[in-house]
Scaffold this motif. Structure first.
Motif, PDB file in Angstrom:
ATOM      1  N   SER A 539       0.871  -1.178   0.000  1.00 43.07           N
ATOM      2  CA  SER A 539       0.000   0.000   0.000  1.00 43.07           C
ATOM      3  C   SER A 539       0.907   1.226   0.000  1.00 43.07           C
ATOM      4  O   SER A 539       1.232   1.777   1.053  1.00 43.07           O
ATOM      5  CB  SER A 539      -0.920  -0.007   1.229  1.00 43.07           C
ATOM      6  OG  SER A 539      -1.729   1.154   1.241  1.00 43.07           O
ATOM      7  N   CYS A 588       2.619  -7.092   5.004  1.00 41.84           N
ATOM      8  CA  CYS A 588       2.033  -5.848   4.503  1.00 41.84           C
ATOM      9  C   CYS A 588       3.067  -4.731   4.575  1.00 41.84           C
ATOM     10  O   CYS A 588       3.740  -4.573   5.611  1.00 41.84           O
ATOM     11  CB  CYS A 588       0.794  -5.471   5.302  1.00 41.84           C
ATOM     12  SG  CYS A 588      -0.522  -6.696   5.223  1.00 41.84           S
ATOM     13  N   CYS A 590       3.418  -0.594   3.966  1.00 39.07           N
ATOM     14  CA  CYS A 590       2.695   0.660   3.753  1.00 39.07           C
ATOM     15  C   CYS A 590       3.672   1.828   3.840  1.00 39.07           C
ATOM     16  O   CYS A 590       4.578   1.826   4.671  1.00 39.07           O
ATOM     17  CB  CYS A 590       1.594   0.841   4.793  1.00 39.07           C
ATOM     18  SG  CYS A 590       0.369  -0.478   4.803  1.00 39.07           S
TER      19      CYS A 590
END
Length: 675
Positions: A539, A588, A590
């Motif tokens: 992200s 993940c 980000c």
């Protein structure tokens, strides 16, 4: 001012006389066949002669300091025998310490070999020059043979109608009795006139009236006469021993005074306390004492303790009082000047006859100077240890950086060498694609105008499967182009990641560094027969170019992502396939802008998490939770230094066991913003 007499000024003549007196007394005690012993107030032996030691199966040295139970006497003999109403030796000793003298004419004692002998015993108290009882003097004489003679004589007197020659007592036994008694008379007369030291004793010879054996048969008080003679002998020897001990007491009193003088002359503070621990008396040189003496009496001393030491010292003192054991503690005590000094305090309990604490005797030693030296040495040792640790860390970091630099150069060189032929292949693939399309178009035009091919051409087309080749050749060429493009991307990632040798700051795209790191780790991310793949969710925010050290920043990404993969793979090996499908491993990444001047990068996983103890130490050099050979313990330490020191940023780990982990990286957009 006290005028103290040094111990070295004691008269040598007095010492020689005392030594001679002690030597003569020891010789007399050792030579007698009778038993002689002395017990202290705690019923422990402080003196015993050879005869007594042999009787109890011990040596003179081994007896000293032990009581009757420790020497192997039965508890029935030591304590009261209530069945026969006979007092034990312990009760007799207590009575003597109260001032009584206990004499037994005939005391039957069982020896270690099991035989029973008859003894005449006497116990009496020993007093010092002030009249205080300080010991028990015991004397035992074996009168078994004498008792046997008396028994035989009594039998003869009871049978006056029989001739003495028909009795069981031979005449020679009567002669032995006369000889023994007359010999004792001579020995006592010699002892009474013996010189002890350079002085004559005041004892007068004891005139024992010993009747001839022939007249003993006609006397009805035979037993009383013999016991009277033996009693005189015991009294004489006890008197002699007591007079010798009393002559030693003045010297002992003088020694006591000298020891008190030594305490006054020393720099130590000596004190006494009652059994509740309240200080009663203090002995020291008042003018040299650092502590106000009047302020430590009773419980006042506790108020002079440093507030940080007060509870600890009070608890330790109460614990020693309850356990009746040695007390020793270091503490800070307020002095007359108001400051605090370190003192070492020791105290020992003094017990009464019944085993209760009578008082405490202790010393207070000033160790402030020593503690200061110890503190300085500890500080120096701590500084040296930190310096050594820093040198070791720096050395290992230099080695690690050198390895990474060499690896970067190698990777850059390999990437360059691979990149040239790959570019050649990739560039020619476009031309090959055009040529193939032209050939396929020409073949299609030929078949349009000459649909009926000759037999030979038709057979060759069927043999090479012309239709399949026409359909598959474009696909094959597209696959080759895709592979070449993949190689180009890998080479580019290697070149981007191999910037560890670049020492200058540059404005770069952070996302390229992250993608390059993921490309290198792709072999660990994709699925394999032995385990499922690990998902990566990205992200990315809209980040401007960031001024940084790109190679070192890539090294941080590599360390964090590698640790995450290690944790996820380790957990998946312990999970079933169904559990992995329901909750697949995931990473993940980000990125975002914080305000106008900071970049935040979050790398998280859904792994097993990190304990609080490991989080507290994970950035320490050489700390690792991996097995030996799989980790150096430098990865996270170097990463923290790269972010905090090189980039002026912030690296933090947020994790809960079972909830996964998140590493937060925060660095400024421009390095000139670092304060």
């Amino acid at each position: 001012m006290h005028h103290l007499t040094p111990l070295t000024t004691v008269s040598e003549q007095t010492l020689e006389q005392l030594e001679l007196q002690v030597s003569l007394l020891n010789a007399a005690i050792a030579a007698t066949p009778d038993w002689i012993f002395i017990k202290d107030e705690n019923f422990s032996y402080v003196l015993a002669n050879e005869s007594y030691a042999r009787a109890v199966g011990q040596t003179v040295t081994s007896i000293i300091g032990k009581d009757d139970l420790e020497l192997g006497f039965s508890s029935e003999l030591v304590s009261d025998d209530s069945l026969e109403n006979i007092p034990g030796s312990r009760m007799e000793d207590l009575a003597v310490l109260r001032g009584e003298t206990i004499t037994k004419g005939q005391d039957v004692i069982t020896l270690r070999d099991g035989s029973k002998r008859i003894f005449q015993t006497k116990k009496q108290p020993l007093r010092n020059s002030q009249g205080k009882i300080f010991a028990i003097l015991g004397f035992c004489r074996d009168i078994t043979e004498n008792c046997q003679v008396q028994k035989h004589l009594q039998k003869i007197l009871l049978h006056e109608d029989k001739d003495i020659n028909e009795a069981n007592l031979p005449t020679k036994h009567l002669a032995n009795v006369s000889t023994c008694i007359n010999s004792e008379k001579i020995n006592l007369e010699k002892i009474s006139s013996r010189q002890i030291g350079s002085q004559q004793t005041n004892l007068q010879p004891i005139n024992l009236q010993v009747p001839h054996p022939s007249s003993l048969l006609s006397q009805a008080n035979l037993e009383t006469s013999v016991q009277s003679i033996e009693s005189q002998q015991v009294d004489f020897r006890l008197q002699q021993a007591q007079r010798m001990l009393e002559k030693m007491l003045p010297t002992l009193g003088c020694s006591e005074q000298r020891y008190r003088s030594l305490v006054l002359a020393s720099a130590q503070l000596v004190w006494t306390a009652d059994r509740q621990g309240k200080i009663q008396d203090v002995v020291t040189r008042s003018k040299d004492s650092q502590i106000a003496l009047l302020e430590i009496k009773g419980d006042k001393w506790k108020h002079l303790l440093h507030p940080e030491d007060r509870d600890r010292i009070s608890q330790a003192w109460q614990k020693s009082i309850n356990s009746q054991k040695l007390y020793q503690e270091e503490m800070r005590v307020q002095t007359k000047q108001g400051d605090y000094r370190y003192f070492l305090v020791r105290a020992v309990p003094i017990f009464t006859d019944n085993g209760q604490i009578r008082e405490w005797v202790g010393v207070c030693i000033d160790i402030h100077d020593r503690k200061q030296v110890e503190t300085e040495l500890q500080q120096k040792a701590w500084e040296l240890e930190k310096t050594l640790q820093k040198l070791n860390t720096t050395q290992n970091q230099l080695i690690q950086n050198d390895k990474m630099s060499s690896l970067g150069q190698l990777v850059a060189g390999v990437a360059h060498e691979i990149n040239n032929p790959v570019n050649f292949i990739y560039g020619n693939l476009n031309h090959a694609d055009g040529y193939i399309q032209d050939l396929l178009g020409f073949l299609q035009t030929y078949e349009k105008h000459y649909p009926n091919a000759v037999q030979e051409i038709a057979e060759e087309a069927e043999a090479i499967d012309l239709e399949f080749m026409r359909q598959d050749l474009p696909k094959l060429l597209s696959s080759m182009k895709m592979g070449a493009q993949r190689i180009r991307e890998i080479v580019l990632s290697l070149r981007n990641f191999s910037r560890v040798d670049e020492m200058e700051k540059k404005e770069v795209d952070i996302h390229e560094g992250i993608d390059s790191t993921l490309m290198i780790l792709q072999y660990r991310l994709k699925a394999k027969p032995e385990h499922m793949g690990i998902l990566v969710e990205k992200s990315y925010g809209d980040l401007p170019p960031v001024e940084c050290y790109p190679g070192q920043l890539n090294q941080v990404f590599m360390n964090i992502l590698s640790n995450a993969l290690d944790a996820l793979e380790e957990r998946d090996r312990k999970r079933s396939l169904k559990a992995i499908e329901e909750n697949p491993s995931r990473i993940c990444i980000c990125t975002e802008i914080d305000g106008l001047d900071k970049v935040i990068i979050r790398i998280s996983d859904n792994g097993p998490g990190i304990s609080e103890e490991v989080q507290e130490r994970m950035f320490e050099p050489f700390f690792t939770t991996k097995p030996i050979g799989k980790g150096t313990g430098l990865g996270m330490s170097i990463s923290y230094q790269i972010i905090a020191e090189k980039h002026g940023g912030y690296l933090q780990c947020n994790s809960l066991p079972g909830k996964g982990s998140e590493f937060l990286i925060e660095i400024p957009l421009q390095q000139n913003q670092i304060v």
